[in-house]
Design a protein around this motif. Structure first.
Motif, mmCIF file in Angstrom:
data_model
loop_
_atom_site.group_PDB
_atom_site.id
_atom_site.type_symbol
_atom_site.label_atom_id
_atom_site.label_comp_id
_atom_site.label_asym_id
_atom_site.label_seq_id
_atom_site.Cartn_x
_atom_site.Cartn_y
_atom_site.Cartn_z
ATOM 1 N N THR A 280 2.298 4.737 13.362
ATOM 2 C CA THR A 280 2.433 4.552 11.916
ATOM 3 C C THR A 280 1.231 5.112 11.162
ATOM 4 O OG1 THR A 280 3.615 2.485 12.413
ATOM 5 C CG2 THR A 280 2.966 2.802 10.143
ATOM 6 N N MET A 281 0.186 5.509 11.865
ATOM 7 C CA MET A 281 -1.087 5.877 11.247
ATOM 8 C C MET A 281 -0.970 6.927 10.134
ATOM 9 S SD MET A 281 -4.655 6.961 13.104
ATOM 10 C CE MET A 281 -4.015 8.493 13.781
ATOM 11 N N PRO A 282 -0.198 8.009 10.285
ATOM 12 C CA PRO A 282 -0.106 8.968 9.174
ATOM 13 C C PRO A 282 0.444 8.346 7.891
ATOM 14 C CG PRO A 282 0.705 9.951 11.202
ATOM 15 C CD PRO A 282 0.517 8.490 11.477
ATOM 16 N N THR A 391 2.950 -6.128 14.724
ATOM 17 C CA THR A 391 2.521 -4.789 14.342
ATOM 18 C C THR A 391 2.541 -4.611 12.830
ATOM 19 O OG1 THR A 391 3.467 -3.966 16.421
ATOM 20 C CG2 THR A 391 2.885 -2.325 14.766
ATOM 21 N N ALA A 392 3.525 -5.207 12.168
ATOM 22 C CA ALA A 392 3.559 -5.147 10.704
ATOM 23 C C ALA A 392 2.299 -5.793 10.125
ATOM 24 C CB ALA A 392 4.805 -5.842 10.175
ATOM 25 N N THR A 393 1.860 -6.888 10.733
ATOM 26 C CA THR A 393 0.628 -7.548 10.289
ATOM 27 C C THR A 393 -0.584 -6.670 10.558
ATOM 28 O OG1 THR A 393 1.646 -9.679 10.821
ATOM 29 C CG2 THR A 393 -0.733 -9.673 10.450
ATOM 30 N N ASN A 394 -0.613 -6.054 11.744
ATOM 31 C CA ASN A 394 -1.717 -5.141 12.071
ATOM 32 C C ASN A 394 -1.872 -4.066 11.008
ATOM 33 O OD1 ASN A 394 -1.933 -6.525 14.497
ATOM 34 N ND2 ASN A 394 -0.908 -4.964 15.700
ATOM 35 N N VAL A 395 -0.784 -3.385 10.711
ATOM 36 C CA VAL A 395 -0.823 -2.237 9.807
ATOM 37 C C VAL A 395 -1.142 -2.672 8.378
ATOM 38 C CG1 VAL A 395 0.624 -0.444 8.754
ATOM 39 C CG2 VAL A 395 0.643 -0.778 11.232
ATOM 40 N N THR A 396 -0.643 -3.838 7.969
ATOM 41 C CA THR A 396 -0.988 -4.336 6.638
ATOM 42 C C THR A 396 -2.498 -4.520 6.519
ATOM 43 O OG1 THR A 396 1.126 -5.529 6.567
ATOM 44 C CG2 THR A 396 -0.526 -6.131 4.931
ATOM 45 N N GLY A 397 -3.116 -5.088 7.552
ATOM 46 C CA GLY A 397 -4.571 -5.257 7.552
ATOM 47 C C GLY A 397 -5.303 -3.934 7.603
#
Length: 439
Positions: A280-282, A391-397
């Motif tokens: 999801t990084m990009p 993972t949704a929590t990871n990316v939100t942070g």
């Protein structure tokens, strides 16, 4: 009379669905097909769903190793273009740790209040020791690779990060002599990002396969034994995402939290279905820039966050999982054990590596506490369902911290932040990576 070139095309054309709607459609279709495959025992459909989801994950993983290496290398060399780069890097890591500390505290509190392992009917015979386990010795010694090829072939993201950091610092020291390497790295990074955007466009189809496989394989019966634990993980992640993060935005950064979620939503939804922070990084980088974070700083903070910032997988989840497994195996945890969980979560989060699943981090936690590693086997079946929310929590942070730091350091574009909307990111041309820094 109008010319053929100016004439409007006749006939009916279907409206174009925005990306979030495509994801939602894939999610609904996956649940439906998974239910049909399970209830009707349709073997070929189960196989098809598994192949579709598996190919999507493999395509994401294909770009992970080189993407992480070149993204971090380029981001480090471009930090010299940012004023107070060392201060920004330090503040970023500090907020990574602060939010991880709050997240693990929430996980522990929920676990102690709900006793997720009580009354499940599970026992020691239901678990099996994992093939791979993490330990502090492995974690510390495993940072340095034995060669430059193996980390890429075995997808050891932590070692790839180490090599990228070393290469980036060396390039800064070489100055103008490293200019050809930096130009090459910049070009490769843009190529990888372009290729990964093609994969991201397949996310609705990948969602169908991944969700369908989970439903067809495990069904709803499995959730009965893990009901409390599953609810705990989702509630804990929701409290962090929609409670802690908005409070930080409003109280520390003086920003409107609704604007943050409006701008960051494309990355959050993709993280939920792909279960990969690195994949999801990009998108995370683009929404972070859209929220007003300077491109040079976002190019550093987002790649590092995607490999080390894991509030869902490395804080909330291992805290709850440790309590769950301790209750199943009849082990009493004391205050010292809870402090160890906090320590592991804040310091060892890089072990999650930004990929799907959190087995390494969980085994690291269990081995530190002296809990049986067979407990990991109890959670593997339910892991795909949990990993989406983690993972949704990871990316939100990972999107939040750069916004928070940029606001605190007064480099955030408030106009861009206030006007950010949840645009269809996959339909836009990706922003170019920052140009390599001049010596």
């Amino acid at each position: 009379m109008s010319s053929p070139a100016s004439a409007k095309p006749s006939g009916f054309s279907l409206p174009k669905l925005p990306f979030w709607a495509q994801i939602l459609a894939g999610l609904v279709a996956g649940v439906l097909l998974g239910w049909i495959a399970r209830s009707g025992d349709v073997t070929w459909l189960v196989t098809a769903l598994d192949k579709i989801g598996g190919i999507f994950v493999q395509l994401l993983k294909l770009a992970v190793a080189p993407l992480v290496f070149f993204a971090i290398l380029v981001s480090i060399t471009n930090l010299r273009q940012v004023n107070n780069a060392a201060r920004l890097a330090g503040r970023t890591l500090l907020w990574f740790m602060i939010t991880s500390l709050v997240s693990v505290a929430i996980g522990l509190a929920i676990g102690l209040l709900t006793d997720p392992g009580a009354g499940t009917g599970l026992s020691t015979k239901d678990g099996a020791e994992p093939e791979q386990a993490g330990s502090w010795l492995d974690f510390l010694t495993g940072i340095v690779p034995t060669d430059v090829i193996t980390p890429f072939t075995e997808l050891n993201v932590l070692q790839i990060v180490f090599m990228a950091v070393v290469a980036g610092i060396a390039a800064l020291q070489l100055g103008e002599k490293a200019r050809p390497i930096l130009t090459f790295s910049h070009s490769v990074l843009e190529l990888l990002q372009k290729a990964l955007w093609w994969v991201i466009r397949l996310a609705p189809i990948g969602t169908l396969g991944l969700i369908g496989t989970a439903i067809a394989t495990y069904g709803w019966d499995l959730l009965g034994k893990y009901a409390t634990f599953t609810v705990d993980v989702y509630v804990g992640c929701a409290l962090v995402m929609f409670g802690v993060y908005p409070l930080l935005l409003a109280g520390v950064a003086k920003l409107n939290p609704l604007q943050f979620f409006r701008g960051a939503w494309p990355a959050i939804q993709l993280a939920f279905v792909s279960r990969s922070s690195v994949g999801t990084m990009p998108v995370t980088k683009r929404v972070t820039e859209r929220l007003g974070v300077p491109q040079e700083y976002a190019s550093f903070a987002v790649p590092f966050g995607a490999t080390t910032k894991m509030d869902g997988c490395a804080a909330i989840y291992p805290a709850l999982a440790a309590i769950f497994i301790a209750e199943i195996f009849g082990v009493d945890l004391g205050v010292g054990d809870y402090l160890l969980i906090v320590f592991v979560s804040v310091i060892g989060s890089a072990a999650t590596a930004g990929l799907t699943g959190a087995t390494v981090m969980l085994t690291l936690t269990l081995s530190t506490l002296g809990l049986p590693l067979e407990g990991v086997g109890l959670l593997l079946a339910i892991d795909p369902v949990l990993d989406m929310m983690r993972t949704a929590t990871n990316v939100t942070g990972q999107a939040l911290v750069p916004v928070l730091v940029a606001s605190r350091e007064k480099i955030l574009d408030r106009g861009a932040y206030d006007s950010a909307t949840s645009l269809d990111v996959v339909e836009e041309t990706p922003t170019a990576a920052p140009q390599p820094a001049t010596a």
